[in-house]
Design a protein around this motif. Structure first.
Motif, PDB file in Angstrom:
ATOM      1  N   UNK A  86      35.571  46.402  94.631  1.00 54.96           N
ATOM      2  CA  UNK A  86      35.895  45.635  93.433  1.00 54.96           C
ATOM      3  C   UNK A  86      37.274  46.037  92.930  1.00 54.96           C
ATOM      4  N   UNK A  87      38.003  45.041  92.550  1.00 57.10           N
ATOM      5  CA  UNK A  87      39.355  45.275  92.063  1.00 57.10           C
ATOM      6  C   UNK A  87      39.306  45.228  90.543  1.00 57.10           C
ATOM      7  N   UNK A  88      39.928  46.209  89.889  1.00 57.07           N
ATOM      8  CA  UNK A  88      39.892  46.190  88.430  1.00 57.07           C
ATOM      9  C   UNK A  88      40.883  45.154  87.925  1.00 57.07           C
ATOM     10  N   UNK A  89      40.489  44.478  86.862  1.00 66.41           N
ATOM     11  CA  UNK A  89      41.312  43.407  86.320  1.00 66.41           C
ATOM     12  C   UNK A  89      42.184  43.879  85.183  1.00 66.41           C
ATOM     13  N   UNK A  90      42.774  42.924  84.535  1.00 68.41           N
ATOM     14  CA  UNK A  90      43.631  43.201  83.382  1.00 68.41           C
ATOM     15  C   UNK A  90      42.794  43.285  82.114  1.00 68.41           C
ATOM     16  N   UNK A  91      43.331  43.973  81.134  1.00 68.59           N
ATOM     17  CA  UNK A  91      42.733  44.013  79.810  1.00 68.59           C
ATOM     18  C   UNK A  91      43.618  43.167  78.900  1.00 68.59           C
ATOM     19  N   UNK A  92      43.014  42.175  78.274  1.00 65.04           N
ATOM     20  CA  UNK A  92      43.743  41.232  77.434  1.00 65.04           C
ATOM     21  C   UNK A  92      43.289  41.415  75.990  1.00 65.04           C
ATOM     22  N   UNK A  93      44.241  41.568  75.082  1.00 71.27           N
ATOM     23  CA  UNK A  93      43.941  41.735  73.660  1.00 71.27           C
ATOM     24  C   UNK A  93      44.434  40.516  72.896  1.00 71.27           C
ATOM     25  N   UNK A  94      43.547  39.939  72.093  1.00 74.97           N
ATOM     26  CA  UNK A  94      43.893  38.805  71.240  1.00 74.97           C
ATOM     27  C   UNK A  94      43.860  39.275  69.795  1.00 74.97           C
ATOM     28  N   UNK A  95      44.968  39.067  69.075  1.00 78.77           N
ATOM     29  CA  UNK A  95      45.043  39.431  67.654  1.00 78.77           C
ATOM     30  C   UNK A  95      44.749  38.182  66.827  1.00 78.77           C
ATOM     31  N   UNK A  96      43.698  38.237  66.018  1.00 78.80           N
ATOM     32  CA  UNK A  96      43.325  37.085  65.207  1.00 78.80           C
ATOM     33  C   UNK A  96      43.401  37.419  63.715  1.00 78.80           C
ATOM     34  N   UNK A  97      43.533  36.366  62.914  1.00 82.08           N
ATOM     35  CA  UNK A  97      43.420  36.496  61.462  1.00 82.08           C
ATOM     36  C   UNK A  97      42.075  35.892  61.084  1.00 82.08           C
ATOM     37  N   UNK A 116      39.573  41.528  74.803  1.00 81.39           N
ATOM     38  CA  UNK A 116      39.289  42.215  73.546  1.00 81.39           C
ATOM     39  C   UNK A 116      39.879  41.360  72.424  1.00 81.39           C
ATOM     40  N   UNK A 117      39.172  41.260  71.309  1.00 78.72           N
ATOM     41  CA  UNK A 117      39.677  40.489  70.171  1.00 78.72           C
ATOM     42  C   UNK A 117      39.666  41.424  68.964  1.00 78.72           C
ATOM     43  N   UNK A 118      40.780  41.447  68.242  1.00 81.60           N
ATOM     44  CA  UNK A 118      40.892  42.354  67.108  1.00 81.60           C
ATOM     45  C   UNK A 118      41.390  41.614  65.875  1.00 81.60           C
ATOM     46  N   UNK A 119      40.832  41.989  64.742  1.00 80.74           N
ATOM     47  CA  UNK A 119      41.326  41.523  63.440  1.00 80.74           C
ATOM     48  C   UNK A 119      41.550  42.773  62.601  1.00 80.74           C
ATOM     49  N   UNK A 133      46.705  50.827  73.174  1.00 76.37           N
ATOM     50  CA  UNK A 133      46.859  52.002  74.043  1.00 76.37           C
ATOM     51  C   UNK A 133      45.504  52.575  74.438  1.00 76.37           C
ATOM     52  N   UNK A 134      44.597  52.675  73.457  1.00 73.78           N
ATOM     53  CA  UNK A 134      43.251  53.211  73.726  1.00 73.78           C
ATOM     54  C   UNK A 134      42.504  52.376  74.765  1.00 73.78           C
ATOM     55  N   UNK A 135      42.719  51.066  74.728  1.00 77.16           N
ATOM     56  CA  UNK A 135      41.981  50.161  75.612  1.00 77.16           C
ATOM     57  C   UNK A 135      42.786  49.715  76.829  1.00 77.16           C
ATOM     58  N   UNK A 193      45.555  48.022  77.326  1.00 75.72           N
ATOM     59  CA  UNK A 193      45.824  46.583  77.298  1.00 75.72           C
ATOM     60  C   UNK A 193      47.048  46.255  78.147  1.00 75.72           C
ATOM     61  N   UNK A 194      46.915  45.197  78.967  1.00 72.73           N
ATOM     62  CA  UNK A 194      48.007  44.725  79.819  1.00 72.73           C
ATOM     63  C   UNK A 194      48.697  43.494  79.237  1.00 72.73           C
ATOM     64  N   UNK A 195      47.906  42.642  78.564  1.00 73.02           N
ATOM     65  CA  UNK A 195      48.422  41.388  78.008  1.00 73.02           C
ATOM     66  C   UNK A 195      47.973  41.293  76.548  1.00 73.02           C
ATOM     67  N   UNK A 196      48.900  40.918  75.690  1.00 74.89           N
ATOM     68  CA  UNK A 196      48.609  40.773  74.261  1.00 74.89           C
ATOM     69  C   UNK A 196      48.894  39.326  73.873  1.00 74.89           C
ATOM     70  N   UNK A 197      47.942  38.696  73.187  1.00 72.97           N
ATOM     71  CA  UNK A 197      48.108  37.313  72.742  1.00 72.97           C
ATOM     72  C   UNK A 197      48.056  37.302  71.218  1.00 72.97           C
ATOM     73  N   UNK A 198      49.085  36.723  70.592  1.00 78.37           N
ATOM     74  CA  UNK A 198      49.091  36.617  69.141  1.00 78.37           C
ATOM     75  C   UNK A 198      49.699  35.298  68.719  1.00 78.37           C
TER      76      UNK A 198
END
Length: 127
Positions: free
Chosen positions: A2-13, A36-39, A88-90, A92-97
């Motif tokens: 299995x190949x590990x994938x990317x970690x994507x973080x979405x910043x939401x309001x 991952x989704x963060x507010x 950094x903790x997670x 993350x490779x890609x950040x969407x905002x």
């Protein structure tokens, strides 16, 4: 193997329109990726007292759940630092905002995050 994938973080309001950010993250993702989704709410913001904002977060939580992602809500007066620490903790490779509103011609969040998270691919989704 299995190949590990990317970690994507979405910043939401706390707005239902942030669904478009989650959908954009899905466009960037493949089977092995984690979303991952963060507010981040300022300490003095009371979104639980505001029916519309609470409803929006609940709506976004439902969308997160439907795509197998977690929606994390954190409190902090320094939103950029909190997002950076979380990224950094997670690992993350890609950040969407979203594009930030306001008088400034350039996106303050984007500039601040880009300076600190220079190895992360950042995508700003227009309104």
């Amino acid at each position: 193997m299995s190949q590990s994938g990317s970690n994507i973080l979405v910043c939401v309001t706390q707005q239902k329109t942030c669904e478009r950010l989650i959908r954009k993250a899905l466009e960037f993702s493949s089977d092995n990726d984690s979303i991952f989704i963060i507010h981040v709410a300022k300490n003095n913001w009371s979104f639980l007292d505001n029916e519309k904002e609470g409803e929006a977060l609940e709506y976004l939580f439902g969308i997160a759940k439907s795509i197998g992602a977690n929606l994390t809500v954190l409190r902090s007066d320094n939103i950029v630092d909190t997002i950076v620490d979380y990224a950094l903790e997670n690992k993350i490779d890609i950040l969407v905002l979203g594009d930030s509103k306001g008088d400034h011609s350039e996106n303050y969040f984007y500039k601040s995050l880009k300076e600190t998270l220079n190895v992360v691919e950042i995508h700003v989704v227009p309104n």
